[in-house]
Write a protein that holds these residues in place. Structure first.
Motif, PDB file in Angstrom:
ATOM      1  N   PHE A 194       2.186  -3.933   6.399  1.00  0.00           N
ATOM      2  CA  PHE A 194       2.088  -3.982   5.157  1.00  0.00           C
ATOM      3  C   PHE A 194       2.711  -2.787   4.167  1.00  0.00           C
ATOM      4  O   PHE A 194       2.425  -2.354   3.069  1.00  0.00           O
ATOM      5  CB  PHE A 194       0.782  -4.076   4.641  1.00  0.00           C
ATOM      6  CG  PHE A 194       0.102  -5.428   5.205  1.00  0.00           C
ATOM      7  CD1 PHE A 194       0.485  -6.607   4.669  1.00  0.00           C
ATOM      8  CD2 PHE A 194      -0.697  -5.314   6.469  1.00  0.00           C
ATOM      9  CE1 PHE A 194      -0.247  -7.769   5.081  1.00  0.00           C
ATOM     10  CE2 PHE A 194      -1.119  -6.698   6.473  1.00  0.00           C
ATOM     11  CZ  PHE A 194      -0.970  -7.757   6.266  1.00  0.00           C
ATOM     12  N   THR A 195       3.455  -1.830   5.052  1.00  0.00           N
ATOM     13  CA  THR A 195       3.773  -0.659   4.396  1.00  0.00           C
ATOM     14  C   THR A 195       5.198  -0.248   4.738  1.00  0.00           C
ATOM     15  O   THR A 195       5.832  -0.796   5.655  1.00  0.00           O
ATOM     16  CB  THR A 195       2.816   0.718   5.103  1.00  0.00           C
ATOM     17  OG1 THR A 195       3.118   0.836   6.118  1.00  0.00           O
ATOM     18  CG2 THR A 195       1.433   0.329   4.532  1.00  0.00           C
ATOM     19  N   PRO A 215       7.118   2.614   6.479  1.00  0.00           N
ATOM     20  CA  PRO A 215       6.306   3.556   7.307  1.00  0.00           C
ATOM     21  C   PRO A 215       6.969   4.948   7.068  1.00  0.00           C
ATOM     22  O   PRO A 215       6.118   5.866   7.270  1.00  0.00           O
ATOM     23  CB  PRO A 215       6.716   3.206   8.717  1.00  0.00           C
ATOM     24  CG  PRO A 215       7.785   1.912   8.585  1.00  0.00           C
ATOM     25  CD  PRO A 215       7.706   1.393   7.219  1.00  0.00           C
ATOM     26  N   LYS A 216       8.026   4.959   6.434  1.00  0.00           N
ATOM     27  CA  LYS A 216       8.505   6.343   5.856  1.00  0.00           C
ATOM     28  C   LYS A 216       7.926   7.014   4.600  1.00  0.00           C
ATOM     29  O   LYS A 216       7.759   8.148   4.554  1.00  0.00           O
ATOM     30  CB  LYS A 216      10.040   6.470   6.015  1.00  0.00           C
ATOM     31  CG  LYS A 216      11.078   6.078   7.154  1.00  0.00           C
ATOM     32  CD  LYS A 216      12.344   6.044   6.856  1.00  0.00           C
ATOM     33  CE  LYS A 216      12.876   5.687   8.116  1.00  0.00           C
ATOM     34  NZ  LYS A 216      14.514   5.402   8.064  1.00  0.00           N
ATOM     35  N   ALA A 217       7.338   5.998   3.805  1.00  0.00           N
ATOM     36  CA  ALA A 217       6.742   6.304   2.618  1.00  0.00           C
ATOM     37  C   ALA A 217       5.370   6.469   2.614  1.00  0.00           C
ATOM     38  O   ALA A 217       4.651   7.116   1.900  1.00  0.00           O
ATOM     39  CB  ALA A 217       7.409   5.480   1.472  1.00  0.00           C
ATOM     40  N   PHE A 218       4.718   5.398   3.665  1.00  0.00           N
ATOM     41  CA  PHE A 218       3.198   5.306   3.711  1.00  0.00           C
ATOM     42  C   PHE A 218       2.482   6.632   4.221  1.00  0.00           C
ATOM     43  O   PHE A 218       2.872   7.069   5.218  1.00  0.00           O
ATOM     44  CB  PHE A 218       2.875   4.157   4.491  1.00  0.00           C
ATOM     45  CG  PHE A 218       1.300   3.819   4.132  1.00  0.00           C
ATOM     46  CD1 PHE A 218       0.847   3.451   3.410  1.00  0.00           C
ATOM     47  CD2 PHE A 218       0.544   4.032   5.448  1.00  0.00           C
ATOM     48  CE1 PHE A 218      -0.680   2.917   3.460  1.00  0.00           C
ATOM     49  CE2 PHE A 218      -0.509   3.996   5.386  1.00  0.00           C
ATOM     50  CZ  PHE A 218      -1.302   3.347   4.414  1.00  0.00           C
ATOM     51  N   PHE A 239       0.842  -1.260  -0.103  1.00  0.00           N
ATOM     52  CA  PHE A 239      -0.155   0.068   0.170  1.00  0.00           C
ATOM     53  C   PHE A 239       0.975   1.328   0.195  1.00  0.00           C
ATOM     54  O   PHE A 239       1.845   1.270   0.281  1.00  0.00           O
ATOM     55  CB  PHE A 239      -0.969   0.016   1.048  1.00  0.00           C
ATOM     56  CG  PHE A 239      -1.739  -1.274   1.198  1.00  0.00           C
ATOM     57  CD1 PHE A 239      -2.910  -1.383   0.553  1.00  0.00           C
ATOM     58  CD2 PHE A 239      -1.402  -2.242   2.203  1.00  0.00           C
ATOM     59  CE1 PHE A 239      -3.696  -2.665   0.645  1.00  0.00           C
ATOM     60  CE2 PHE A 239      -2.023  -3.472   2.202  1.00  0.00           C
ATOM     61  CZ  PHE A 239      -3.139  -3.539   1.567  1.00  0.00           C
ATOM     62  N   LYS A 240       0.290   2.350  -0.541  1.00  0.00           N
ATOM     63  CA  LYS A 240       0.900   3.487  -0.514  1.00  0.00           C
ATOM     64  C   LYS A 240       0.447   4.802   0.218  1.00  0.00           C
ATOM     65  O   LYS A 240       0.974   5.797   0.781  1.00  0.00           O
ATOM     66  CB  LYS A 240       1.339   4.114  -1.982  1.00  0.00           C
ATOM     67  CG  LYS A 240       0.005   4.348  -2.645  1.00  0.00           C
ATOM     68  CD  LYS A 240       0.330   4.793  -4.152  1.00  0.00           C
ATOM     69  CE  LYS A 240      -0.594   5.130  -5.145  1.00  0.00           C
ATOM     70  NZ  LYS A 240      -0.400   5.631  -6.611  1.00  0.00           N
TER      71      LYS A 240
END
Length: 151
Positions: A101-102, A104-107, A70-71
């Motif tokens: 599922f991600t 964390p720095k980009a989500f 996910f984004k």
């Protein structure tokens, strides 16, 4: 998909919320890395513990369809008698599920304050104020899958 469009999908999901006890309705729309969107709403239970948040409903729907990357997610919520909604951040359990599922720095987590939710069909961007934060900002020093690797 624009941030506003994702927020509108979260507002649509909020309409499906089952919150007869708290009257706090939440909707979420999570966008996968490949652009698919899965909506979720909170679903309460008289026993409270089996209650499921909107964010987890959206994630679990996606995972059940084979999507695990996910984004971003849009979240809206507030008491069901409100015409204006305040920002509604995910609870700690939802933050941990998102962490699974991600990156964390980009989500991105899109939180929306909405001036008037009486008619979603007439909602325009001027009524929606969006705050964007990363999961890392909401869950500093989070525990994730990499913490369980043996090497």
């Amino acid at each position: 998909m624009t941030d506003f469009e994702l927020i509108k999908l979260a507002l649509e999901a909020r309409e499906m919320a089952y919150a007869p006890y708290s009257h706090h309705k939440v909707g979420a729309a999570i966008e996968s890395a490949d652009g698919r969107v899965f909506k979720g709403c909170n679903i309460e239970n008289a026993g409270y513990t089996p209650t499921n948040c909107a964010e987890r409903t959206a994630v679990f729907k996606a995972v059940s369809e084979g999507v695990k990357n996910f984004k971003r997610i849009a979240i809206v919520g507030g008491m069901d008698n409100l015409t204006a909604l305040p920002y509604c951040a995910p609870c700690g359990v939802c933050r941990q599920v998102l962490r699974e599922f991600t990156d964390p720095k980009a989500f991105e987590i899109l939180l929306a304050e909405v001036d008037n939710v009486t008619d979603l069909g007439k909602l325009d961007e001027s009524q929606v104020h969006i705050k964007v934060v990363t999961l890392a900002e909401m869950l500093p020093l989070g525990f994730g899958p990499e913490n369980l690797k043996l090497d």
